[in-house]
Scaffold this motif. Structure first.
Motif, short mmCIF file in Angstrom:
data_model
loop_
_atom_site.label_atom_id
_atom_site.label_comp_id
_atom_site.label_asym_id
_atom_site.label_seq_id
_atom_site.Cartn_x
_atom_site.Cartn_y
_atom_site.Cartn_z
N THR A 14 0.86 -1.18 0.00
CA THR A 14 0.00 0.00 0.00
C THR A 14 0.90 1.24 0.00
N THR A 27 -0.63 3.58 -6.84
CA THR A 27 -0.89 3.18 -5.45
C THR A 27 -2.01 2.15 -5.29
N GLY A 28 -2.26 1.35 -6.29
CA GLY A 28 -3.29 0.32 -6.20
C GLY A 28 -4.59 0.78 -6.85
N HIS A 52 -3.66 7.05 -3.31
CA HIS A 52 -3.33 7.34 -1.92
C HIS A 52 -1.94 7.95 -1.90
#
Length: 122
Positions: free
Chosen positions: A48, A72-73, A77
């Motif tokens: 993460t 960031t996935g 984020h």
């Protein structure tokens, strides 16, 4: 009408991304990677954005990119600003976005011949 990215041969392009996997060329990765047009470094440890530490950026700094895309996935984020300080100190541009957007942007910048690196969390 079908649009297709025309990129130079023998460069790394992201061919697919979905939760838990990333396909670069013909290779599927299930962990994060650091990627340039000519280099794939994996696995990349962070799961993460909150997991990213300054040490995690060391392989990225060794590549000396002008631009870094931080994927960031599934959602955007922002990591702790202190983590990105090493990039800012070297005057490296940083864009933080979800991994899907980072993959698309990476492919476009590589096709333009730009010195870009992507750090992608899967």
């Amino acid at each position: 009408m079908k649009f297709q990215l025309d990129a130079p041969g023998n460069v790394n392009l992201v061919r697919g991304y979905g939760p838990g996997q990333l396909r670069i060329g013909e290779t599927t990765h299930t962990t994060g990677v650091i990627l340039t047009a000519t280099t794939v470094i994996g696995p990349w440890r962070p799961a993460t954005a909150e997991d990213i530490g300054a040490d995690d950026l060391a392989p990225l700094l060794d590549l000396e990119p002008e631009i870094v895309l931080l994927g960031t996935g599934q959602r955007q984020h922002f990591p702790d600003p202190e983590v990105l300080r090493a990039l800012y100190a070297r005057r490296i541009g940083v864009e933080v976005m979800d991994t899907s957007a980072a993959c698309r942007t990476f492919n476009l910048l590589v096709a333009e011949g730009r010195p870009v690196a992507a750090a992608l969390i899967v």
